[in-house]
Enzyme design. Structure first.
Site, PDB file in Angstrom:
ATOM      1  N   ASN A   1     -18.129  -1.229  -6.385  1.00  0.00           N
ATOM      2  CA  ASN A   1     -16.718  -1.569  -6.544  1.00  0.00           C
ATOM      3  C   ASN A   1     -16.608  -2.359  -7.838  1.00  0.00           C
ATOM      4  O   ASN A   1     -17.259  -3.395  -7.985  1.00  0.00           O
ATOM      5  CB  ASN A   1     -16.228  -2.405  -5.358  1.00  0.00           C
ATOM      6  CG  ASN A   1     -14.795  -2.881  -5.535  1.00  0.00           C
ATOM      7  OD1 ASN A   1     -14.028  -2.307  -6.306  1.00  0.00           O
ATOM      8  ND2 ASN A   1     -14.436  -3.934  -4.832  1.00  0.00           N
ATOM      9  N   GLY A   2     -15.795  -1.892  -8.782  1.00  0.00           N
ATOM     10  CA  GLY A   2     -15.655  -2.594 -10.050  1.00  0.00           C
ATOM     11  C   GLY A   2     -15.690  -1.636 -11.220  1.00  0.00           C
ATOM     12  O   GLY A   2     -15.508  -0.424 -11.068  1.00  0.00           O
TER      13      GLY A   2
ATOM     14  N   LYS B   1       9.048  -3.370  -3.029  1.00  0.00           N
ATOM     15  CA  LYS B   1       8.718  -2.756  -1.749  1.00  0.00           C
ATOM     16  C   LYS B   1       9.189  -1.305  -1.723  1.00  0.00           C
ATOM     17  O   LYS B   1       8.476  -0.413  -1.269  1.00  0.00           O
ATOM     18  CB  LYS B   1       9.365  -3.529  -0.584  1.00  0.00           C
ATOM     19  CG  LYS B   1       8.744  -4.877  -0.286  1.00  0.00           C
ATOM     20  CD  LYS B   1       7.389  -4.816   0.390  1.00  0.00           C
ATOM     21  CE  LYS B   1       6.237  -4.841  -0.552  1.00  0.00           C
ATOM     22  NZ  LYS B   1       6.017  -5.977  -1.387  1.00  0.00           N
TER      23      LYS B   1
ATOM     24  N   TRP C   1     -11.281   4.071  -4.866  1.00  0.00           N
ATOM     25  CA  TRP C   1     -10.062   4.078  -5.684  1.00  0.00           C
ATOM     26  C   TRP C   1     -10.525   4.363  -7.104  1.00  0.00           C
ATOM     27  O   TRP C   1     -11.225   3.571  -7.716  1.00  0.00           O
ATOM     28  CB  TRP C   1      -9.356   2.723  -5.590  1.00  0.00           C
ATOM     29  CG  TRP C   1      -7.988   2.721  -6.215  1.00  0.00           C
ATOM     30  CD1 TRP C   1      -6.825   3.127  -5.642  1.00  0.00           C
ATOM     31  CD2 TRP C   1      -7.646   2.256  -7.525  1.00  0.00           C
ATOM     32  NE1 TRP C   1      -5.774   2.955  -6.519  1.00  0.00           N
ATOM     33  CE2 TRP C   1      -6.244   2.417  -7.680  1.00  0.00           C
ATOM     34  CE3 TRP C   1      -8.377   1.719  -8.594  1.00  0.00           C
ATOM     35  CZ2 TRP C   1      -5.575   2.066  -8.847  1.00  0.00           C
ATOM     36  CZ3 TRP C   1      -7.699   1.370  -9.753  1.00  0.00           C
ATOM     37  CH2 TRP C   1      -6.320   1.547  -9.868  1.00  0.00           C
TER      38      TRP C   1
ATOM     39  N   CYS D   1     -12.331  -0.587  -4.408  1.00  0.00           N
ATOM     40  CA  CYS D   1     -12.953   0.320  -3.457  1.00  0.00           C
ATOM     41  C   CYS D   1     -13.427  -0.456  -2.232  1.00  0.00           C
ATOM     42  O   CYS D   1     -13.483  -1.678  -2.228  1.00  0.00           O
ATOM     43  CB  CYS D   1     -14.123   1.039  -4.106  1.00  0.00           C
ATOM     44  SG  CYS D   1     -13.693   1.855  -5.661  1.00  0.00           S
TER      45      CYS D   1
ATOM     46  N   GLU E   1       7.111   1.019  -4.301  1.00  0.00           N
ATOM     47  CA  GLU E   1       5.690   1.267  -4.057  1.00  0.00           C
ATOM     48  C   GLU E   1       5.437   2.137  -2.842  1.00  0.00           C
ATOM     49  O   GLU E   1       4.405   2.808  -2.787  1.00  0.00           O
ATOM     50  CB  GLU E   1       4.908  -0.041  -3.978  1.00  0.00           C
ATOM     51  CG  GLU E   1       5.233  -0.976  -2.865  1.00  0.00           C
ATOM     52  CD  GLU E   1       4.480  -2.303  -2.977  1.00  0.00           C
ATOM     53  OE1 GLU E   1       3.490  -2.386  -3.714  1.00  0.00           O
ATOM     54  OE2 GLU E   1       4.908  -3.271  -2.323  1.00  0.00           O
TER      55      GLU E   1
ATOM     56  N   LYS F   1      -5.069  -2.117  -1.987  1.00  0.00           N
ATOM     57  CA  LYS F   1      -4.644  -3.415  -1.462  1.00  0.00           C
ATOM     58  C   LYS F   1      -5.107  -4.574  -2.336  1.00  0.00           C
ATOM     59  O   LYS F   1      -4.325  -5.455  -2.662  1.00  0.00           O
ATOM     60  CB  LYS F   1      -5.187  -3.589  -0.038  1.00  0.00           C
ATOM     61  CG  LYS F   1      -4.741  -4.877   0.645  1.00  0.00           C
ATOM     62  CD  LYS F   1      -3.254  -4.878   0.887  1.00  0.00           C
ATOM     63  CE  LYS F   1      -2.786  -6.114   1.617  1.00  0.00           C
ATOM     64  NZ  LYS F   1      -1.332  -6.180   1.735  1.00  0.00           N
TER      65      LYS F   1
ATOM     66  N   HIS G   1      24.856  -7.186 -19.442  1.00  0.00           N
ATOM     67  CA  HIS G   1      23.942  -7.055 -20.571  1.00  0.00           C
ATOM     68  C   HIS G   1      23.050  -5.815 -20.449  1.00  0.00           C
ATOM     69  O   HIS G   1      21.927  -5.808 -20.956  1.00  0.00           O
ATOM     70  CB  HIS G   1      23.088  -8.318 -20.697  1.00  0.00           C
ATOM     71  CG  HIS G   1      23.893  -9.545 -20.951  1.00  0.00           C
ATOM     72  ND1 HIS G   1      24.385  -9.880 -22.194  1.00  0.00           N
ATOM     73  CD2 HIS G   1      24.349 -10.500 -20.105  1.00  0.00           C
ATOM     74  CE1 HIS G   1      25.081 -11.001 -22.109  1.00  0.00           C
ATOM     75  NE2 HIS G   1      25.070 -11.396 -20.849  1.00  0.00           N
TER      76      HIS G   1
ATOM     77  N   GLU H   1      11.355  -8.516  -5.298  1.00  0.00           N
ATOM     78  CA  GLU H   1      10.437  -8.116  -4.235  1.00  0.00           C
ATOM     79  C   GLU H   1      10.991  -6.944  -3.430  1.00  0.00           C
ATOM     80  O   GLU H   1      10.256  -6.030  -3.055  1.00  0.00           O
ATOM     81  CB  GLU H   1      10.144  -9.312  -3.319  1.00  0.00           C
ATOM     82  CG  GLU H   1       9.274  -9.015  -2.116  1.00  0.00           C
ATOM     83  CD  GLU H   1       7.873  -8.553  -2.454  1.00  0.00           C
ATOM     84  OE1 GLU H   1       7.171  -8.092  -1.537  1.00  0.00           O
ATOM     85  OE2 GLU H   1       7.466  -8.639  -3.638  1.00  0.00           O
TER      86      GLU H   1
ATOM     87  N   ARG I   1      -8.252  -0.103   0.743  1.00  0.00           N
ATOM     88  CA  ARG I   1      -8.788  -0.509  -0.548  1.00  0.00           C
ATOM     89  C   ARG I   1      -8.969   0.670  -1.504  1.00  0.00           C
ATOM     90  O   ARG I   1      -9.245   0.471  -2.686  1.00  0.00           O
ATOM     91  CB  ARG I   1     -10.133  -1.214  -0.360  1.00  0.00           C
ATOM     92  CG  ARG I   1     -10.046  -2.505   0.421  1.00  0.00           C
ATOM     93  CD  ARG I   1     -11.397  -3.159   0.514  1.00  0.00           C
ATOM     94  NE  ARG I   1     -11.901  -3.528  -0.798  1.00  0.00           N
ATOM     95  CZ  ARG I   1     -11.658  -4.688  -1.396  1.00  0.00           C
ATOM     96  NH1 ARG I   1     -10.919  -5.594  -0.794  1.00  0.00           N
ATOM     97  NH2 ARG I   1     -12.151  -4.951  -2.583  1.00  0.00           N
TER      98      ARG I   1
END
Length: 627
Positions: free
Chosen positions: A102-103, A497, A76, A2, A500, A622, A516, A493, A27
């Site tokens: 936050n947490g 990208k 968040w 947050c 997300e 983030k 495979h 990566e 955030r």
């Protein structure tokens, strides 16, 4: 994850807090709220709203606030749905104590039962609300003993009862013009101005007002008033922290005319790579200078191995860094997800070097991995973008990436800067271990110096092509990304990208593993992005390239639609695939810094085409500051 912003001083408090929250909305953006106090009335008023910050601004237009101090929060969600009721700030039974957090409070159910038995009434589903009631109870018990306590003393006592991770901002109507902050895990920064003070979860939230910043450490508390900032531990003992002077230009945290922060940050990569390199290499001597190290060159040379821990995009950088270090320094490298490192009972080796890679420097899992490494006697080095962040403070050495603030949730310039820092470390280790002579070092440094211009070429020459490809492939439901060797982490990566920010299912895979399993997925509807670049001066790179051509033929034989990233001058691949994106040639270990750029652009334009929120994708934040 947050965002917290607080202010006490002479400015109008609401605009300061709302502006700060806007800069920290990356955030968390499930809900937002603000509490404002007035010294003349000794009251605290709260406004909250579900959804993004714009909704809170609408509420404030309907019901304005004015005061001399306050605190705000963008959330968040962890405990409790993203509703107005669960939005921060939270209050005690009296409404005179306000908390933002936050947490995660891991023992909140136990505390909630105890406080309920003591008569407290809870109105939300969150773990944060119990903190406000806990502060009320601590002060109530002190008053019952005839020894009333200030709000900061109540915070000192209350935090010792909390289990978990927390960054707190606390206001009390009984003590106007005062903010109390506490940290145990998630980041807290304190800004200092002339007759004013600020609290925030991250530097961009207050950078427009001050560049003089305290970074709180775990176990720190700060008491902010217009006259001073006092920092103590959780026992109330004074703690000395040095002020850091932040050199970022505030404009770096603005969009600068770009439609999205992500696009701006993609285009900033030439500068970010250059800034990460500047002052660290000499073309005359071929030497690499990593100045912010408490580890001597002798200790680095004695390292028996390197253990890297990282999360998300930084983990992909770590995987590419493994190839760089092992190739140039001939030193074995292990790479772990930071969230898994502690749980595999790692073998202690004091001569192993621990390497932590993190954009924010505050990622909870990465910090936990660092502490595990240190408990085994390892020296640790941090690759980090934020000067003074916790991971750097706890490390024996740091390599700052100097990428500047990265606001978009999907990391771009931080990734290429991390790859650059890893290449510098690989060069340094190779020199110290006698694996690279002066001539080889000068050649590699010269090639590294050419990378920023090559990224600029890619941006100029492939942006329109990637935008056009997005029109063709935006409706796809799945993507496959393939690469071999050092290009496999870039495939991972590229897939990350895309998934997300566009919400398309995408998977990165080693090209040699197609037989495979993944071959079963290929049909005429599946776009397959293949990293088919080649360093023709390197026999190993040429061999990988030839094998990759075979993998492309496997895909096209099954009607898969191939988008290849290839090096300029390749006259073979164009006839094999549907689309080819050409990038400049570079040595094999440096190509990844260049070839990721068109994958970033492709993901961006597909997400825009699909109408997705590029900078703030759903369910993501983030900085992951809780486990």
């Amino acid at each position: 994850m947050c965002g917290i912003v607080g202010y006490v001083g002479s400015k109008k408090v609401v605009p300061v807090i709302i502006e700060g929250l806007r800069r920290l909305e990356y955030r968390g953006y499930d809900s937002a709220g603000i509490a404002v106090g007035s010294s003349s009335t000794s009251t605290l008023e709260v406004r909250r709203a579900p959804g993004k910050l714009a909704r809170l601004e609408e509420v404030l237009l309907e019901k304005p606030l004015d005061g001399t101090y306050g605190i705000g929060h963008t959330r968040w969600a962890t405990h409790g749905r993203p509703t107005e009721e669960n939005a921060h700030p939270h209050r005690d039974c009296t409404g005179r104590i306000v908390v933002v957090h936050n947490g995660i409070v891991e023992n909140y159910l136990e505390l909630k039962r105890e406080l309920t038995a003591q008569g407290h009434k809870f109105v939300t589903e969150t773990d944060t609300e119990i903190i406000a009631h806990l502060l009320e109870q601590v002060q109530k018990e002190a008053e019952a003993k005839g020894a009333p306590i200030a709000i900061e003393v109540a915070v000192q006592r209350a935090v010792k009862l909390l289990t978990g991770a927390f960054a707190l901002g606390v206001l009390s109507a009984a003590e106007p013009n005062k903010i109390v902050a506490a940290r145990s895990g998630p980041p807290v920064v304190i800004g200092v101005g002339d007759g004013e003070a600020f609290i925030a979860s991250d530097v961009p939230g207050i950078l427009h007002h001050t560049r003089d910043i305290y970074f709180l450490a775990d176990g720190d508390m700060a008491i902010l008033t217009p006259a001073e900032v006092r920092i103590t531990d959780f026992d109330g003992k004074p703690v000395v922290r040095q002020i850091s002077r932040i050199q970022w230009d505030p404009i770096q945290a603005e969009k600068g005319g770009y439609k999205h922060f992500m696009l701006k940050e993609i285009w900033e990569q030439p500068r970010a790579v250059l800034d990460t390199t500047l002052g660290r290499v000499s073309l005359d001597s071929g030497k690499v200078f990593l100045g912010e190290m408490e580890i001597s060159d002798e200790e680095l040379a004695r390292a028996t191995s390197i253990n890297i821990s990282a999360c998300g995009t930084s983990w992909h950088a770590a995987q590419a860094g493994k190839y760089m270090i092992e190739r140039l320094a001939r030193l074995p490298v292990d790479v772990d997800y930071a969230s898994e490192y502690r749980y595999r009972d790692p073998i202690a080796d004091p001569n192993a070097l621990g390497l932590l890679i993190t954009q924010s420097g505050e990622t909870a899992d990465t910090l936990a991995a660092q502490r595990e490494m240190k408990s085994h006697g390892s020296k640790t080095v941090a690759i980090c973008n934020v000067v003074g962040a916790m991971v750097a403070r706890e490390a024996h050495g740091s390599i700052y990436t100097h990428a500047g603030p990265e606001i978009g949730v999907a990391s771009t310039k931080a990734f290429t800067s991390q790859l650059t820092a890893l290449f510098l470390l690989a060069l340094k280790m190779g020199q110290l271990r006698g694996q690279l002579d002066t001539t080889q070092s000068i050649q590699l440094i010269d090639q590294l110096g050419r990378v920023p211009n090559k990224i600029e070429d890619v941006l100029r020459n492939t942006s329109a092509q990637c935008e056009q490809l997005a029109k063709e492939f935006a409706s796809a439901s799945d993507f496959l990304f393939l690469g071999r060797g050092i290009h496999f982490p870039i495939a991972l990566e590229g897939a990350l990208k895309l998934k997300e920010i566009s919400y398309i299912h995408a998977e990165g895979y080693p090209a040699g593993e197609m037989k495979h399993g993944p071959n079963a997925l290929i049909d005429e509807n599946l776009p397959v992005v293949v990293l088919a670049t080649c360093d023709n001066t390197d026999p190993a790179s040429k061999l990988r390239y030839e094998k990759t051509l075979s993998n492309i033929q496997e895909v096209t034989a099954r009607s898969g639609r191939v988008i290849a990233v290839a090096t300029e001058g390749d006259s073979t691949i164009g006839s094999l695939v549907e689309h080819t994106i050409y990038i400049p040639t570079a040595p094999g270990l440096l190509i990844p810094i260049i070839e990721i750029v068109p994958l970033q652009l492709l993901a961006y334009y597909i997400a825009v085409r699909r109408g997705c929120d590029v900078d703030q994708p759903r369910n993501l934040a983030k900085s992951v500051t809780v486990e």
